[in-house]
Enzyme design. Structure first.
Site, mmCIF file in Angstrom:
data_model
loop_
_atom_site.group_PDB
_atom_site.id
_atom_site.type_symbol
_atom_site.label_atom_id
_atom_site.label_comp_id
_atom_site.label_asym_id
_atom_site.label_seq_id
_atom_site.Cartn_x
_atom_site.Cartn_y
_atom_site.Cartn_z
ATOM 1 C CD GLU A 167 -2.648 1.285 2.586
ATOM 2 O OE1 GLU A 167 -3.704 1.938 2.578
ATOM 3 O OE2 GLU A 167 -2.232 0.680 3.601
ATOM 4 C CE LYS B 292 -7.578 1.847 3.363
ATOM 5 N NZ LYS B 292 -6.354 2.393 4.012
ATOM 6 C CB CYS C 207 -4.788 -1.045 4.398
ATOM 7 S SG CYS C 207 -3.944 -0.935 6.005
#
Length: 393
Positions: free
Chosen positions: A151, A225, A266
């Site tokens: 990331e 995300k 994440c």
């Protein structure tokens, strides 16, 4: 025609040191008398009863002889090798996913090597791009057909840095040197790249974005995300991605040369619904580029990966930046590959590393046969709704 009666002997009890399995009473008028009169007849095919919500399946069970004709001489018996299906059709497992779950497609290759590039990130963007390219080349040289990056690999992880390092991916490679490099390397090395994530600017907004490139160098998917990292643990860590970033709105699955892959970034890994949705879409692997921190990393990083893998009986791969103790945000590291039984197949510590491991999709089928969760869900009690798929129908 004669009637066959199978009696209930109990469940979970022991008899002569062996575990007994449950049996229920039912009657069937579908078996000819001459069949029943054959001593020690054994059935080798399932007997389906359309007028009942269960059926017999061939499974290893304790043999039970049942008297069929108490007045006959000699007594006629029937030996059954069967047990009740683990789930009654009245539980409607197919309705536990709305729309119904999709079978995983057969990929061009079912066994391959994956590379996880745990890289140290600096404030020098050009250095980060060059260093990442070198790592990709090394992973491919070691046989990796799929390579995963961390990331935010081209930028320091901070709200101050995101606007400065952001690239306009949709405007082409001239406006996005990071993705231009990924495309070129994927094409030259004939590999699939899960491009970690970089800050993306689009329409006056910023996103945390993962790009997937195929062996032809083409962009196959882009995942923004979905769940932004907004946490506050007093005395430990406070971070608000929402100060600068906008949340993505689309779950992402992509068909590649190495199978159907779900993408999360994440904090997305904390939301089991997203992983369940990907499994219902037929994903065989979920990749999570991620940068957990020194507070949540030791407690949750491996735990969440194993939970997502074992709950959905698929592979999970994560890739973190290497730890830099002098950075404003210190990453936990420990990039990992988890198998469909929740087993840790490969991992590392916090320093820079390139992990090479093997994925074998036959293990998914094996584990789903061992534990047939898909057939045991209670669609009569709960449902997972894939809003995007439902609205597209």
């Amino acid at each position: 025609m004669s009637k066959l009666c199978v009696f209930f002997f109990g469940s979970g009890k022991e008899r002569d040191g062996k575990e007994m399995r449950a049996r229920v009473v039912f009657f069937s008028s579908t078996i000819p008398s001459r069949t029943l009169q054959s001593s020690a007849t054994r059935f080798h095919t399932p007997s389906f009863l359309p007028h009942r919500r269960f059926h017999l399946l061939l499974q290893r069970t304790i043999t039970q002889s049942i008297t069929l004709s108490p007045n006959s001489t000699p007594r006629t018996t029937l030996t059954l090798f069967a047990s009740i299906s683990s789930m009654s059709s009245s539980f409607y497992p197919e309705k536990a996913r709305v729309p119904p779950a999709i079978q995983s497609p057969t990929p061009p290759i079912t066994k391959f090597k994956i590379g996880l590039c745990q890289l140290r990130v600096t404030a020098d963007k050009q250095r980060n791009i060059f260093h990442t390219r070198t790592a990709l080349e090394e992973a491919a040289a070691k046989g990796a057909k799929l390579v995963v990056l961390p990331e935010i690999w081209n930028s320091p992880y901070s709200n101050d840095s995101f606007p400065v390092y952001a690239e306009d991916i949709d405007s082409g490679f001239d406006a996005s040197p990071s993705t231009a490099m990924l495309s070129e390397v994927a094409r030259l090395l004939k590999i699939t790249i899960i491009g970690g994530s970089i800050p993306e600017k689009s329409g006056g907004k910023l996103y945390n974005t993962c790009c997937v490139f195929g062996p032809d160098g083409n962009l196959k998917a882009k995942h923004r995300k979905i769940h932004l990292f907004d946490i506050d643990i007093p005395g430990k860590i406070t971070f608000k991605e929402s100060k600068t970033l906008t949340a993505g709105e689309t779950p992402t699955t992509v068909d590649t040369e190495v199978g159907r892959i779900g993408i999360g970034i994440c904090y997305d890994i904390r939301f089991q619904e997203l992983a369940m949705l990907y499994a219902a879409r037929g994903a065989q692997l979920i990749c999570y580029p991620g940068a957990f921190n020194m507070t949540t990393g030791p407690l949750h990083w491996e735990l969440l990966q194993r939970a997502r893998a074992v709950d959905n009986q698929l592979y999970v791969a994560t890739c973190s930046p290497a730890r830099d103790a002098d950075a404003g945000y210190v990453a936990w590291g420990h990039s990992t590959l988890i198998g469909p039984f929740g087993e840790v197949l490969a991992t590392t510590e916090h320093d820079e590393a390139i992990i090479i491991s093997e994925i074998d999709y036959s293990q998914i089928e094996l584990r789903r046969t061992n534990l047939p969760l898909e057939k045991q869900r209670r669609g009569d009690l709960y449902q997972l709704v894939d809003v995007q798929r439902l609205n597209s129908e």
